[in-house]
Structures are given as structure tokens and as C-alpha cells.
Motif scaffolding. Structure first.
Motif, PDB file in Angstrom:
ATOM      1  N   THR A  56       0.805  -1.215   0.000  1.00  0.00           N
ATOM      2  CA  THR A  56       0.000   0.000   0.000  1.00  0.00           C
ATOM      3  C   THR A  56       0.838   1.265   0.000  1.00  0.00           C
ATOM      4  OG1 THR A  56      -0.132  -0.084   2.420  1.00  0.00           O
ATOM      5  CG2 THR A  56      -1.922  -1.118   1.180  1.00  0.00           C
ATOM      6  N   ALA A  57       2.141   1.158   0.359  1.00  0.00           N
ATOM      7  CA  ALA A  57       2.991   2.341   0.436  1.00  0.00           C
ATOM      8  C   ALA A  57       4.447   1.957   0.235  1.00  0.00           C
ATOM      9  CB  ALA A  57       2.819   3.044   1.779  1.00  0.00           C
ATOM     10  N   LEU A  58       5.214   2.899  -0.315  1.00  0.00           N
ATOM     11  CA  LEU A  58       6.641   2.690  -0.560  1.00  0.00           C
ATOM     12  C   LEU A  58       7.417   3.929  -0.152  1.00  0.00           C
ATOM     13  CD1 LEU A  58       9.145   1.267  -1.966  1.00  0.00           C
ATOM     14  CD2 LEU A  58       8.473   2.553  -4.031  1.00  0.00           C
ATOM     15  N   THR A  59       8.542   3.714   0.546  1.00  0.00           N
ATOM     16  CA  THR A  59       9.521   4.763   0.762  1.00  0.00           C
ATOM     17  C   THR A  59      10.835   4.291   0.170  1.00  0.00           C
ATOM     18  OG1 THR A  59       8.500   5.576   2.820  1.00  0.00           O
ATOM     19  CG2 THR A  59      10.798   6.149   2.422  1.00  0.00           C
ATOM     20  N   ASP A  60      11.357   5.051  -0.777  1.00  0.00           N
ATOM     21  CA  ASP A  60      12.619   4.716  -1.424  1.00  0.00           C
ATOM     22  C   ASP A  60      13.712   5.597  -0.826  1.00  0.00           C
ATOM     23  OD1 ASP A  60      14.687   4.004  -3.077  1.00  0.00           O
ATOM     24  OD2 ASP A  60      13.681   4.517  -4.954  1.00  0.00           O
ATOM     25  N   ILE A  61      14.649   4.972  -0.107  1.00  0.00           N
ATOM     26  CA  ILE A  61      15.755   5.707   0.505  1.00  0.00           C
ATOM     27  C   ILE A  61      16.862   5.860  -0.531  1.00  0.00           C
ATOM     28  CG2 ILE A  61      17.411   5.796   2.392  1.00  0.00           C
ATOM     29  CD1 ILE A  61      14.523   5.896   3.336  1.00  0.00           C
ATOM     30  N   GLY A  62      17.046   7.072  -1.016  1.00  0.00           N
ATOM     31  CA  GLY A  62      17.983   7.309  -2.105  1.00  0.00           C
ATOM     32  C   GLY A  62      17.280   7.083  -3.428  1.00  0.00           C
ATOM     33  N   HIS A  63      16.256   7.915  -3.730  1.00  0.00           N
ATOM     34  CA  HIS A  63      15.381   7.645  -4.874  1.00  0.00           C
ATOM     35  C   HIS A  63      16.022   7.928  -6.228  1.00  0.00           C
ATOM     36  CE1 HIS A  63      14.597  11.915  -5.561  1.00  0.00           C
ATOM     37  NE2 HIS A  63      14.147  12.072  -4.327  1.00  0.00           N
ATOM     38  N   SER A 121       3.593   6.658  -2.591  1.00  0.00           N
ATOM     39  CA  SER A 121       5.028   6.439  -2.805  1.00  0.00           C
ATOM     40  C   SER A 121       5.820   7.709  -2.491  1.00  0.00           C
ATOM     41  CB  SER A 121       5.290   6.013  -4.247  1.00  0.00           C
ATOM     42  OG  SER A 121       4.572   4.837  -4.548  1.00  0.00           O
ATOM     43  N   ARG A 122       6.874   7.514  -1.724  1.00  0.00           N
ATOM     44  CA  ARG A 122       7.720   8.628  -1.318  1.00  0.00           C
ATOM     45  C   ARG A 122       9.188   8.266  -1.515  1.00  0.00           C
ATOM     46  NH1 ARG A 122       4.592  10.118   4.416  1.00  0.00           N
ATOM     47  NH2 ARG A 122       2.771  11.066   3.420  1.00  0.00           N
ATOM     48  N   GLY A 123       9.990   9.293  -1.680  1.00  0.00           N
ATOM     49  CA  GLY A 123      11.410   9.072  -1.806  1.00  0.00           C
ATOM     50  C   GLY A 123      12.185  10.213  -1.192  1.00  0.00           C
ATOM     51  N   ILE A 124      13.368   9.892  -0.668  1.00  0.00           N
ATOM     52  CA  ILE A 124      14.280  10.932  -0.219  1.00  0.00           C
ATOM     53  C   ILE A 124      15.616  10.707  -0.918  1.00  0.00           C
ATOM     54  CG2 ILE A 124      13.156  11.269   2.000  1.00  0.00           C
ATOM     55  CD1 ILE A 124      15.437   9.719   3.323  1.00  0.00           C
ATOM     56  N   GLU A 125      16.265  11.789  -1.289  1.00  0.00           N
ATOM     57  CA  GLU A 125      17.522  11.716  -2.034  1.00  0.00           C
ATOM     58  C   GLU A 125      18.484  12.765  -1.503  1.00  0.00           C
ATOM     59  OE1 GLU A 125      20.595  10.960  -4.053  1.00  0.00           O
ATOM     60  OE2 GLU A 125      18.852   9.674  -4.466  1.00  0.00           O
ATOM     61  N   LEU A 126      19.731  12.363  -1.299  1.00  0.00           N
ATOM     62  CA  LEU A 126      20.756  13.263  -0.777  1.00  0.00           C
ATOM     63  C   LEU A 126      21.417  14.089  -1.872  1.00  0.00           C
ATOM     64  CD1 LEU A 126      22.487  14.162   1.689  1.00  0.00           C
ATOM     65  CD2 LEU A 126      24.005  12.235   1.176  1.00  0.00           C
ATOM     66  N   MET A 127      21.539  13.497  -3.078  1.00  0.00           N
ATOM     67  CA  MET A 127      22.251  14.155  -4.173  1.00  0.00           C
ATOM     68  C   MET A 127      21.314  15.115  -4.909  1.00  0.00           C
ATOM     69  SD  MET A 127      25.135  12.760  -3.653  1.00  0.00           S
ATOM     70  CE  MET A 127      26.072  13.267  -5.084  1.00  0.00           C
ATOM     71  N   GLU A 128      21.643  16.399  -4.845  1.00  0.00           N
ATOM     72  CA  GLU A 128      20.752  17.422  -5.392  1.00  0.00           C
ATOM     73  C   GLU A 128      20.537  17.266  -6.890  1.00  0.00           C
ATOM     74  OE1 GLU A 128      20.223  22.316  -5.338  1.00  0.00           O
ATOM     75  OE2 GLU A 128      21.959  21.357  -4.384  1.00  0.00           O
ATOM     76  N   GLY A 129      21.581  16.933  -7.641  1.00  0.00           N
ATOM     77  CA  GLY A 129      21.449  16.784  -9.081  1.00  0.00           C
ATOM     78  C   GLY A 129      20.475  15.689  -9.469  1.00  0.00           C
TER      79      GLY A 129
END
Length: 244
Positions: A1-8, A25-33
């Protein structure tokens, strides 16, 4: 029912899950580019399909640092609670949280010791393990490096289930000619059983009130491990008189 992608990365997995599987669906990413590319792709899809656009509320991509879910950002005294709620879907109904899958491409130990630039303190895999401990029962954590060494017990501690499988050749772009191992942790309880062979202690919570992984029994301070046989000879039942 839900996804979190660490480093999308460029966000393809998050968009695919949100718009083809109808999962939040959610994602977090450290690299701005990479995050900027993901935003362009996401908005481009919506614009291209403006006559019948996908549900934009199903996809949420953020430029964030995983560490701040667990530790305070620079100049702050407390961890990022809003980010932690975002990653764990704590702003959504419990049914969605129970179906949450957290995915992290931590292959080749990229989240392990070398992820800690200072050479001291916790690595990213440890932070990921803490987030898994805070998931609702039923939640799953999918990784490409086994993180059980950072959990309360690598053995069957009876609060999570572990399985692994091979991805098959061509599953990842960075190793197109090889199959990679996929590790799946499923949370099955909010409690673990004490390893004390002399006492039958009540179960302890997997995490403390502050949300950190508990490393000792709440009742006798023994380290946890797999559940002991209940018919062990001369094993007494814990009572408060036995100590704090």
C-alpha cells in the motif's frame, strides 16, 4: 500500500509504484542533481498527460538526508521528527503503515562503515535498522545488503522474519550481467524475548520510548536473542522483587 525509497535517484521507482501500482510512494535523495532530474521527470509526466494526469498525491519526492530521521541536523538539538514521520508514513492511517515497504539500495556496503565520513558513530545501515524497528507490524524493509547485524539480534529474535532471494540477471543497471541478493525483513511483533536463562522475563519492546532499538531487557538488562525453550529446568518467572 505504500513505498519509501531511501535514495530515490531520478525517482523512477517511486513514480512507477505510485502511478502503476496505485501505492502511496515517497522518496528521499541526498544528491541534489539526481533529485532535480527526478522532479523534472515527475512534472514532465504530469504535464504530458495533462488531459488525464496521474494522481500527483501518490508521488512525493524530497531532497533530504536519511541521517536526520535519527540524529539532529547540524545546529539542531533534536532529530527531524517531520522527516521521520514522512519516511515511516506516520501521517497516514495505520492500515497504510502496516503495508509500508522501505527500500534502500545499500549494495556493496555503500550504507555500511564507509558511509560514515568521520569514521566514528553509526553508519547508514544502523539508521535504517532503527527505522525498521519503528515500523508497524506487517511493514517490510527491502535492502541489497543484509542489515540484521544492526538489529537487536541477527538470529530469529521472534520479532521479525527474514528471507532473501536472487534478483536475476539484469535487475540492476550497475551490474547488468549479475544477479544480486535481495534481503527482505518483515516485522511480526513489537516485542522480543529476553535471553536470560535463569528468569522468564516478560517481553520487552523492540524500541525504547525515544524510538531507538532496545539492546537490553527492560526487566533484567540481559541482551536479547532467540526465544528460549519454556521448559528449561529450574528457570524461575520474573517478579519485580528480583530487581529493576
Amino acid at each position: 500500500t505504500a513505498l519509501t525509497d531511501i535514495g530515490h535517484g531520478i525517482g523512477l521507482q517511486v513514480m512507477q509504484a505510485g502511478w502503476t501500482l496505485d501505492a502511496f510512494s515517497r522518496g528521499i535523495e541526498l544528491m541534489e542533481g539526481r533529485h532535480e532530474i527526478a522532479q523534472v521527470i515527475c512534472q514532465g509526466v504530469i504535464d504530458e498527460l495533462r488531459s488525464d494526469p496521474p494522481d500527483s498525491t501518490k508521488v512525493d519526492l524530497r531532497l533530504e538526508n536519511l541521517v536526520h530521521c535519527v540524529l539532529p541536523p547540524p545546529g539542531k538539538s533534536e532529530r527531524g521528527e517531520e522527516l521521520r514521520r514522512f519516511v515511516l508514513f506516520q501521517d497516514k492511517p495505520e492500515a497504510i503503515q502496516k503495508g509500508l515497504v522501505i527500500f534502500a539500495n545499500n549494495a556493496e556496503d555503500v550504507f555500511a562503515a564507509r558511509s560514515n565520513d568521520s569514521g566514528s558513530g553509526a553508519c547508514l545501515d544502523e539508521h535504517l535498522a532503527e527505522l525498521f524497528g519503528n515500523m508497524k507490524v506487517g511493514g517490510r524493509c527491502v535492502t541489497l545488503t543484509d542489515i540484521r547485524c544492526h538489529l537487536t539480534s541477527k538470529d530469529d529474535a521472534r520479532w521479525y522474519h527474514y528471507e532473501s532471494f536472487d534478483s536475476g540477471v539484469g535487475a540492476v543497471s550497475w551490474s547488468p550481467n549479475k544477479s544480486v541478493a535481495v534481503h527482505v525483513l518483515t516485522k511480526i511483533s513489537d516485542e522480543w524475548i529476553c535471553s536470560n536463562e535463569k528468569l522468564i522475563c516478560p517481553p520487552s519492546n523492540v524500541v525504547t520510548e525515544k524510538g531507538t532499538l532496545r539492546t537490553t531487557c527492560l526487566y533484567c538488562e540481559e541482551a536479547p536473542r532467540r526465544q528460549q525453550q519454556r521448559n528449561r529446568r529450574k528457570r524461575k518467572i520474573y517478579s519485580p522483587e528480583d530487581g529493576d
